[in-house]
Scaffold this active site. Structure first.
Site, PDB file in Angstrom:
ATOM      1  N   TYR A 157       0.842  -1.201   0.000  1.00  0.00           N
ATOM      2  CA  TYR A 157       0.000   0.000   0.000  1.00  0.00           C
ATOM      3  C   TYR A 157       0.879   1.254   0.000  1.00  0.00           C
ATOM      4  CZ  TYR A 157      -4.447   2.406   0.784  1.00  0.00           C
ATOM      5  OH  TYR A 157      -5.561   3.190   0.641  1.00  0.00           O
ATOM      6  N   LYS A 164      -3.743   8.259   3.308  1.00  0.00           N
ATOM      7  CA  LYS A 164      -5.056   7.951   3.870  1.00  0.00           C
ATOM      8  C   LYS A 164      -5.111   8.287   5.362  1.00  0.00           C
ATOM      9  CE  LYS A 164      -7.425   6.191   0.369  1.00  0.00           C
ATOM     10  NZ  LYS A 164      -8.663   6.807  -0.154  1.00  0.00           N
TER      11      LYS A 164
END
Length: 260
Positions: A157, A164
Site C-alpha cells: 500500500y 489515507k
C-alpha cells in the site's frame, strides 16, 4: 416498515470511474432512495465510462472534475449552486499516486510524488468541504473513502498509507469545524474490493486472499455493502454520527495475530 427516504435531497458524487467503482454503488443506492444526483468525470477519456452511469441514475448534472486543473472543482460547485441552490450530501471518492511511488518503498518516495498524492487524495476533500459549506445551509453530510492501510501497515500500500492517514485526520478536524453548522463528516474504511483504483496495488489478489483468511466473516466485502453504508451516512439515520471512520470490511480491521 421503515425505509430510508432521500426524496428532495441533492447529492454530489466525485470519483465514479466505471460500474465497478464504490462511488457508483453509492450513487445507485442514493438514486433508489429518491435523491437527485450530480456526477463528475475525470477527463474526456473517462467521460464515455461515466456518461451511461449518469443516465442510469438520471443525474441532473454531469461535469468534468480534475482537482489538479485550476477552476474545475469550483465550476462544479457553481453549477450546483445555479441548478439547485443547495447541497445535502457529498461523496468524495478520489485517490491517486504515481505508479512508481505506489509500487516503490515509502522510504524512496519523492517529495513531488508525495505532495501530488496528498493534494489529489486528501486536500481535495478539504477544498470540497470549503466549497460545500455555503451550500449546506440546512446542514449536510460529507463522506470519503479510506482503507485500513491508514492505521496499520499493509504490504504494497506504500505511500497511500500516510496519505489515507492524513485523510482520516482531516475528517476529524473538518467534523470539529463544521459541526456547529450541522454538517457531518465521516469516512468509510472499505475492505478490499476489486475496483479500478485497487488494480494499481501490487499483489492485490494476495491481499484479497489474506482478507478472507483474517476477517471474522471469512470473506471480502461487496460494493453494494459500501454503497448502503454511504446511503446511511447521507441519511437522517446517522444525524448524531460525525468524525468517524466506519469500517465496512467484514471485520478485517480487528484482526491481530490470528491463527486459524
Amino acid at each position: 416498515m421503515e425505509l430510508i427516504d432521500m426524496k428532495g435531497r441533492k447529492g454530489l458524487i466525485v470519483g465514479a470511474a466505471n460500474e465497478h467503482s464504490l462511488a457508483w454503488s453509492a450513487a445507485r443506492h442514493f438514486h433508489h432512495a429518491g435523491a437527485e444526483l450530480a456526477l463528475t468525470y475525470l477527463n474526456d477519456k473517462a467521460r464515455p465510462h461515466v456518461e451511461p452511469l449518469a443516465r442510469e441514475v438520471n443525474a441532473g448534472l454531469l461535469l468534468p472534475c480534475d482537482v489538479t486543473v485550476p477552476g474545475q472543482l469550483e465550476a462544479v460547485f457553481e453549477a450546483i449552486r445555479q441548478r439547485w441552490g443547495r447541497l445535502d450530501f457529498l461523496l468524495h471518492a478520489i485517490a491517486w499516486a504515481r505508479k512508481e511511488e505506489l509500487h516503490g518503498r515509502l522510504t524512496d518516495c519523492s517529495a513531488e510524488g508525495f505532495a501530488e498524492s496528498m493534494v489529489i487524495s486528501c486536500h481535495s476533500l478539504i477544498r470540497m468541504a470549503q466549497l460545500a459549506e455555503p451550500l449546506m445551509d440546512r446542514g449536510g453530510s460529507l463522506m470519503t473513502l479510506s482503507y485500513v492501510g491508514a492505521e496499520k501497515v499493509v504490504d504494497h500500500y506504500n505511500v497511500m498509507g500516510p496519505v489515507k492517514a492524513a485523510l482520516e485526520a482531516s475528517v476529524r478536524y473538518l467534523a470539529h469545524e463544521l459541526g456547529p453548522r450541522n454538517i457531518r463528516v465521516n469516512a468509510i474504511s472499505a475492505g478490499a474490493v476489486k475496483t479500478r483504483a485497487a488494480s494499481g496495488i501490487k499483489h492485490f489478489d494476495e491481499l484479497l486472499n489474506e482478507s478472507v483468511k483474517r476477517a471474522p466473516l471469512r470473506r471480502t466485502v461487496e460494493t453494494n455493502e459500501v454503497g448502503r453504508t454511504a446511503l446511511m451516512l447521507a441519511s437522517d439515520y446517522t444525524t448524531a454520527i460525525t468524525g468517524e471512520v466506519l469500517y465496512v470490511d467484514a471485520g478485517f480491521h480487528i484482526a491481530g495475530m490470528v491463527f486459524h
